[in-house]
Design an enzyme around this catalytic site. Structure first.
Site, mmCIF file in Angstrom:
data_model
loop_
_atom_site.group_PDB
_atom_site.id
_atom_site.type_symbol
_atom_site.label_atom_id
_atom_site.label_comp_id
_atom_site.label_asym_id
_atom_site.label_seq_id
_atom_site.Cartn_x
_atom_site.Cartn_y
_atom_site.Cartn_z
ATOM 1 N N LYS A 80 0.830 -1.199 0.000
ATOM 2 C CA LYS A 80 0.000 0.000 0.000
ATOM 3 C C LYS A 80 0.869 1.254 0.000
ATOM 4 C CE LYS A 80 -3.566 2.287 2.840
ATOM 5 N NZ LYS A 80 -4.321 2.188 4.109
ATOM 6 N N SER A 156 -8.886 3.041 3.914
ATOM 7 C CA SER A 156 -7.999 3.591 2.915
ATOM 8 C C SER A 156 -7.205 2.544 2.129
ATOM 9 C CB SER A 156 -7.028 4.565 3.588
ATOM 10 O OG SER A 156 -6.189 3.919 4.518
ATOM 11 N N SER A 180 -9.025 1.050 8.139
ATOM 12 C CA SER A 180 -8.569 1.081 6.753
ATOM 13 C C SER A 180 -8.254 -0.266 6.142
ATOM 14 C CB SER A 180 -7.339 1.987 6.635
ATOM 15 O OG SER A 180 -7.685 3.333 6.819
#
Length: 485
Positions: A80, A156, A180
């Site tokens: 990520k 996220s 997230s």
């Protein structure tokens, strides 16, 4: 083995099984990598889930001895793009403000994934600084849900969830400071697990992200892979400010037998915002499934005043965001200007970016007190069950913020009326997970959210494995998927 056979394996096997094929010498790591690249290129135009492709460096490393061995030998994955540097790759944190900054060092969790044999083939998308429950940014645009491209993949870690759900890779790295990992896992119908505070390393760039609320881990197709990833990555890194207890036996051993009957507290509502009928139905289905497996479920109310909680949390997030923006300016060589940042970030900085040290310290003490209160509450329960979201996954653009005059309270309502449950367990440091047990009448995933006692990952994983056996989810494949050739 031919490429068609490899694709068939990737369609049907998790990372743990693929690694076994590699260790036996029946598949070469380079072959798995090329199959994953082909799968990614097939779905990426529809999903927009990749921040940067790292194919060349992955191909260079594919034939090294390290990749062919290890717990996750040869398994391709993505990291990520949020405070998780990969040496030589762009680290944008979802923001236009970083330009083409490239780190010359790596996050410790990336190093451990490589040591376990993983192949890093790219980075996945995140919203700016990870402060949205939808992965949309002015830098990369919107990351779309494989079940319906009109809908958000969540945030996220939305890029990670979309790629796993679309069957590009069996797992993808993410991190979680307020939901997230669990929110996008719920949106995309995959498994998302947030470990206890301090169980996984956040260094060397991050010491205690958001005062210890943030932690790395992954989104996976199977429960087994999540446990295997903990086995490969758990344990403090050098100088870490927190350290959760690491299980003496491998985490995968927790999956081998059903848990003893558990006491589960059911929380259907938290704060002033209502839970929709769809979410109530989904969490009710999860509760009934648990009861059918011999567990006791009891409706309760949590002793949390949500607006006060969010005010304290965003004191920490605002001060941390100010620090990150200043740090990123130092890293690139000149200060970040307000107009380079998205409206959401500017609102957070305006209202919470200039708190003083006493206010920050008070907020940290407040969340630590909450953690003690929840630990006391957990004397009577093994787990807490809640919805992940108060409603179905939102459509693209539904959480957009365009008016810089919006108050912080209005901003918080926009996001936390959608997910009031998940951030609570970042503040308390407890492990938590989203399990894909339900789909709405519109065909959208609706995860069930479970939180456990601090340091007791094994209880959550044992229940997740039991739920996976009782109600398998991997046979459900979304509309956008790499299996279709």
């Amino acid at each position: 083995m031919g490429m068609q056979d490899i694709h068939h394996l990737m369609d049907n096997e998790d990372a743990s099984a693929l690694a076994e094929w590699v260790r036996r010498g029946e598949i070469r790591p380079g072959e798995l990598l090329e199959a994953a690249i082909e799968r990614l290129e097939r779905v990426e135009p529809q999903l927009n889930a990749v921040a940067e492709r790292l194919y060349d460096s992955a191909r260079e490393a594919a034939d090294t001895p390290e990749v062919g061995q290890g717990l996750l030998a040869g398994v391709p994955t993505l990291i990520k793009d949020l405070f998780s540097p990969v040496a030589g790759a762009a680290m944008t944190n979802g923001s236009r403000s970083l330009g083409d900054f490239r780190a010359d060092f790596e996050s410790e969790v990336v190093t451990r994934l490589r040591r376990a044999g993983c192949q890093v083939m790219g980075t996945s998308t995140s919203p700016e600084f990870g402060t949205s429950y939808s992965t949309e940014s002015s830098r990369f645009g919107a990351t779309r849900n494989p079940w319906s491209t009109r809908h958000s993949a969540g945030g996220s870690s939305g890029g990670a969830a979309a790629l796993v759900a679309a069957r590009v890779v069996p797992f993808a790295h993410g991190n979680d400071g307020g939901g997230s990992l669990r929110v996008p896992a719920s949106c995309c119908g995959v498994f998302g697990f947030k470990p206890s505070r301090g169980l996984l390393p956040s260094g060397p760039m991050i010491g205690e992200g958001w005062a210890g609320m943030g932690t790395p881990h992954a989104i996976t197709l199977s429960v087994r892979d999540s446990a295997a990833l903990l086995d490969a990555t758990a344990g403090m890194d050098l100088g870490a400010p927190y350290a959760a207890p690491v299980q003496t036996l491998p985490y995968v051993t927790a999956l081998q037998r059903d848990p003893q009957p558990l006491r589960i507290a059911l929380v259907e509502q938290l704060g002033p915002w209502p839970t929709s009928p769809q979410s109530l139905q989904a969490v009710g289905e999860a509760a009934r499934l648990c009861e059918s497996l011999g567990h006791r479920v009891e409706p309760v109310n949590l002793p949390v005043v949500l607006p006060e909680f969010l005010d304290q949390v965003f004191t920490i997030i605002g001060a941390s965001t100010r620090h990150y923006v200043d740090l990123l300016g130092q890293m690139r060589g000149f200060a970040v200007q307000a107009e380079e940042l998205e409206v959401r970030t500017r609102i957070i900085l305006r209202d919470k970016g200039n708190v003083n040290g006493a206010q920050y310290a008070a907020a940290v003490e407040w969340i630590h007190t909450l953690g003690r209160q929840l630990a006391t509450f957990m004397h009577d329960y093994d787990l807490i069950l809640t919805p992940v979201l108060t409603r179905e996954p939102v459509q693209i653009g539904e959480l957009d913020v365009e008016d810089v005059c919006m108050s912080l309270d209005q901003l918080l309502e926009r996001y936390h009326s959608y997910s009031p449950f998940t951030a609570l367990f970042n503040a308390s440091g407890q492990p938590a997970m989203s399990v894909p047990l339900s789909w709405s009448s519109n065909g959208l995933p609706m995860g069930a959210h479970f939180a456990g006692r601090f340091g007791e990952e094994s209880t959550l994983l044992a229940l997740a494995a039991q739920l996976e056996r009782a109600q398998p989810w991997r046979d459900r494949v979304p509309e956008v998927n790499a299996c279709r050739r």
